[in-house]
Design a protein around this motif. Structure first.
Motif, PDB file in Angstrom:
ATOM      1  N   GLY A 120      63.419  39.310  70.350  1.00  0.00           N
ATOM      2  CA  GLY A 120      63.803  38.745  69.060  1.00  0.00           C
ATOM      3  C   GLY A 120      62.733  38.878  67.994  1.00  0.00           C
ATOM      4  N   LEU A 121      61.679  39.642  68.264  1.00  0.00           N
ATOM      5  CA  LEU A 121      60.616  39.854  67.282  1.00  0.00           C
ATOM      6  C   LEU A 121      60.949  41.100  66.459  1.00  0.00           C
ATOM      7  CD1 LEU A 121      57.561  39.162  69.632  1.00  0.00           C
ATOM      8  CD2 LEU A 121      58.641  37.579  68.011  1.00  0.00           C
ATOM      9  N   TYR A 122      61.996  40.968  65.654  1.00  0.00           N
ATOM     10  CA  TYR A 122      62.525  42.144  64.964  1.00  0.00           C
ATOM     11  C   TYR A 122      61.573  42.688  63.901  1.00  0.00           C
ATOM     12  CZ  TYR A 122      66.714  40.582  67.352  1.00  0.00           C
ATOM     13  OH  TYR A 122      67.593  40.188  68.317  1.00  0.00           O
ATOM     14  N   LEU A 123      60.907  41.810  63.186  1.00  0.00           N
ATOM     15  CA  LEU A 123      59.955  42.272  62.174  1.00  0.00           C
ATOM     16  C   LEU A 123      58.796  43.027  62.835  1.00  0.00           C
ATOM     17  CD1 LEU A 123      59.108  42.406  59.231  1.00  0.00           C
ATOM     18  CD2 LEU A 123      57.994  40.184  59.499  1.00  0.00           C
ATOM     19  N   THR A 124      58.340  42.498  63.973  1.00  0.00           N
ATOM     20  CA  THR A 124      57.268  43.177  64.704  1.00  0.00           C
ATOM     21  C   THR A 124      57.747  44.512  65.253  1.00  0.00           C
ATOM     22  OG1 THR A 124      56.292  41.051  65.294  1.00  0.00           O
ATOM     23  CG2 THR A 124      55.612  42.944  66.593  1.00  0.00           C
TER      24      THR A 124
ATOM     25  N   ALA B 289      52.336  34.646  88.440  1.00  0.00           N
ATOM     26  CA  ALA B 289      51.654  33.489  87.851  1.00  0.00           C
ATOM     27  C   ALA B 289      52.228  33.028  86.518  1.00  0.00           C
ATOM     28  CB  ALA B 289      50.165  33.810  87.678  1.00  0.00           C
ATOM     29  N   THR B 290      53.208  33.740  85.986  1.00  0.00           N
ATOM     30  CA  THR B 290      53.789  33.344  84.699  1.00  0.00           C
ATOM     31  C   THR B 290      55.316  33.409  84.767  1.00  0.00           C
ATOM     32  OG1 THR B 290      54.008  35.526  83.628  1.00  0.00           O
ATOM     33  CG2 THR B 290      51.817  34.512  83.613  1.00  0.00           C
ATOM     34  N   ASP B 291      55.946  32.972  83.688  1.00  0.00           N
ATOM     35  CA  ASP B 291      57.407  33.052  83.619  1.00  0.00           C
ATOM     36  C   ASP B 291      57.852  34.293  82.849  1.00  0.00           C
ATOM     37  OD1 ASP B 291      56.558  32.360  81.119  1.00  0.00           O
ATOM     38  OD2 ASP B 291      57.899  30.632  80.879  1.00  0.00           O
ATOM     39  N   SER B 292      57.005  35.302  82.781  1.00  0.00           N
ATOM     40  CA  SER B 292      57.338  36.526  82.061  1.00  0.00           C
ATOM     41  C   SER B 292      58.592  37.172  82.643  1.00  0.00           C
ATOM     42  CB  SER B 292      56.171  37.525  82.136  1.00  0.00           C
ATOM     43  OG  SER B 292      56.535  38.763  81.561  1.00  0.00           O
ATOM     44  N   THR B 293      59.468  37.614  81.766  1.00  0.00           N
ATOM     45  CA  THR B 293      60.690  38.306  82.197  1.00  0.00           C
ATOM     46  C   THR B 293      60.520  39.823  82.169  1.00  0.00           C
ATOM     47  OG1 THR B 293      61.545  38.259  79.923  1.00  0.00           O
ATOM     48  CG2 THR B 293      62.171  36.441  81.381  1.00  0.00           C
ATOM     49  N   VAL B 294      59.372  40.284  81.671  1.00  0.00           N
ATOM     50  CA  VAL B 294      59.128  41.731  81.573  1.00  0.00           C
ATOM     51  C   VAL B 294      57.709  42.052  82.049  1.00  0.00           C
ATOM     52  CG1 VAL B 294      60.808  42.302  79.769  1.00  0.00           C
ATOM     53  CG2 VAL B 294      58.598  41.325  79.120  1.00  0.00           C
TER      54      VAL B 294
ATOM     55  N   PHE C 295      46.439  36.786  64.558  1.00  0.00           N
ATOM     56  CA  PHE C 295      47.846  36.460  64.286  1.00  0.00           C
ATOM     57  C   PHE C 295      48.725  36.766  65.496  1.00  0.00           C
ATOM     58  CE2 PHE C 295      46.575  37.423  59.722  1.00  0.00           C
ATOM     59  CZ  PHE C 295      46.473  36.084  59.375  1.00  0.00           C
ATOM     60  N   PHE C 296      48.442  37.884  66.175  1.00  0.00           N
ATOM     61  CA  PHE C 296      49.269  38.278  67.301  1.00  0.00           C
ATOM     62  C   PHE C 296      49.015  37.429  68.544  1.00  0.00           C
ATOM     63  CE2 PHE C 296      50.412  42.888  65.924  1.00  0.00           C
ATOM     64  CZ  PHE C 296      51.468  42.370  65.175  1.00  0.00           C
ATOM     65  N   ILE C 297      47.837  36.838  68.680  1.00  0.00           N
ATOM     66  CA  ILE C 297      47.602  35.919  69.795  1.00  0.00           C
ATOM     67  C   ILE C 297      48.613  34.773  69.734  1.00  0.00           C
ATOM     68  CG2 ILE C 297      46.038  34.144  70.692  1.00  0.00           C
ATOM     69  CD1 ILE C 297      43.704  36.013  70.006  1.00  0.00           C
ATOM     70  N   VAL C 298      48.767  34.214  68.553  1.00  0.00           N
ATOM     71  CA  VAL C 298      49.720  33.102  68.359  1.00  0.00           C
ATOM     72  C   VAL C 298      51.152  33.577  68.576  1.00  0.00           C
ATOM     73  CG1 VAL C 298      50.603  31.415  66.716  1.00  0.00           C
ATOM     74  CG2 VAL C 298      48.159  31.969  66.746  1.00  0.00           C
ATOM     75  N   LEU C 299      51.499  34.692  67.963  1.00  0.00           N
ATOM     76  CA  LEU C 299      52.868  35.205  68.013  1.00  0.00           C
ATOM     77  C   LEU C 299      53.299  35.535  69.439  1.00  0.00           C
ATOM     78  CD1 LEU C 299      55.331  36.161  66.307  1.00  0.00           C
ATOM     79  CD2 LEU C 299      54.260  38.425  66.279  1.00  0.00           C
ATOM     80  N   PHE C 300      52.463  36.264  70.175  1.00  0.00           N
ATOM     81  CA  PHE C 300      52.848  36.709  71.505  1.00  0.00           C
ATOM     82  C   PHE C 300      52.843  35.580  72.520  1.00  0.00           C
ATOM     83  CE2 PHE C 300      51.125  41.144  70.270  1.00  0.00           C
ATOM     84  CZ  PHE C 300      52.347  41.457  69.677  1.00  0.00           C
ATOM     85  N   THR C 301      51.961  34.602  72.344  1.00  0.00           N
ATOM     86  CA  THR C 301      51.964  33.451  73.235  1.00  0.00           C
ATOM     87  C   THR C 301      53.275  32.685  73.106  1.00  0.00           C
ATOM     88  OG1 THR C 301      49.549  33.228  73.130  1.00  0.00           O
ATOM     89  CG2 THR C 301      50.799  31.294  73.840  1.00  0.00           C
ATOM     90  N   GLN C 302      53.729  32.513  71.889  1.00  0.00           N
ATOM     91  CA  GLN C 302      54.983  31.805  71.655  1.00  0.00           C
ATOM     92  C   GLN C 302      56.186  32.589  72.166  1.00  0.00           C
ATOM     93  OE1 GLN C 302      54.833  31.043  67.418  1.00  0.00           O
ATOM     94  NE2 GLN C 302      53.721  29.130  67.696  1.00  0.00           N
ATOM     95  N   ALA C 303      56.070  33.924  72.220  1.00  0.00           N
ATOM     96  CA  ALA C 303      57.176  34.761  72.686  1.00  0.00           C
ATOM     97  C   ALA C 303      57.146  34.978  74.196  1.00  0.00           C
ATOM     98  CB  ALA C 303      57.134  36.118  71.974  1.00  0.00           C
TER      99      ALA C 303
END
Length: 202
Positions: free
Chosen positions: A163-167, A114-119, A40-48
């Motif tokens: 914005g992943l407040y539930l997480t 290599a990514t657009d990560s902001t953190v 579940f977290f693979i999908v969630l974190f990729t989208q975030a």
């Protein structure tokens, strides 16, 4: 997409909370539940855009398979059927610290370039802490809970900022469960080990 993401986060919340509760109770079912949580977290974190955390879940699945075997076979042929809780040795701490520092540095550079990560640094730091903590969990090292606590203290504001407040709320729960797990595992330590200088708490 928003509906899918919402349900992914809810399912990640439920399986994650159950997994940590099972680990604290030293229940073997934590491993299959944890694998479901990783998916579940693979999908969630990729989208975030938390790419290191998403990739970390794949590593977690591999470690879960090892941990599952380790808990049921005592860590090797001829060993005790049930792996006992023990303290982290000085050599293990040095190895974990060195491996963790290299992993955080390498991941920070990779994510930054290599990514657009902001953190990039914070994503890499939580990844390094989580890997070290998971290895400790696989070997039932009581100090692995301290590593999870440190990781959770970074994860909570990191996920909230995305914005992943539930997480983020889930990780507040993880933090509380980690404290309970630490207390429970310390009570499971054999009395002689708990009194040795090498077994001093982190």
């Amino acid at each position: 997409m928003n509906w899918t993401l919402s349900w992914t986060e809810v399912l990640g919340f439920a399986t994650g909370a159950l997994c940590v509760w099972l680990v604290a109770r030293q229940h073997i079912a934590n491993w299959p539940v944890g694998i479901a949580n990783n998916v579940f977290f693979i999908v969630l974190f990729t989208q975030a855009g938390l790419y290191a955390d998403a990739g970390l879940q794949i590593v977690f699945i591999a470690l879960a398979a090892y941990g599952w075997w380790s808990w049921t076979h005592g860590g090797g042929p001829g060993a005790a059927a049930s792996l006992p809780v023990r303290r982290t040795t000085r050599a293990e701490w040095l190895l974990l610290a060195a491996a963790g520092a290299v992993a955080v540095l390498a991941l920070t550079l990779l994510l930054d370039r290599a990514t657009d990560s902001t953190v990039p640094f914070w994503d890499a730091l939580t990844t390094g802490l989580s890997l070290a903590a998971t290895y400790g969990q696989c070997r039932k090292l009581v100090e692995s809970w301290w590593l999870w606590i440190a990781a959770d203290l970074v994860y909570i504001p990191l996920y909230a900022s995305k914005g992943l407040y539930l997480t983020a709320v889930l990780y507040v729960g993880f933090l509380a469960l980690c404290v309970l797990g630490l207390i429970g595992w310390r009570r499971s330590l054999p009395a002689p080990d708990a009194r040795t200088p090498a077994g001093a708490a982190a």
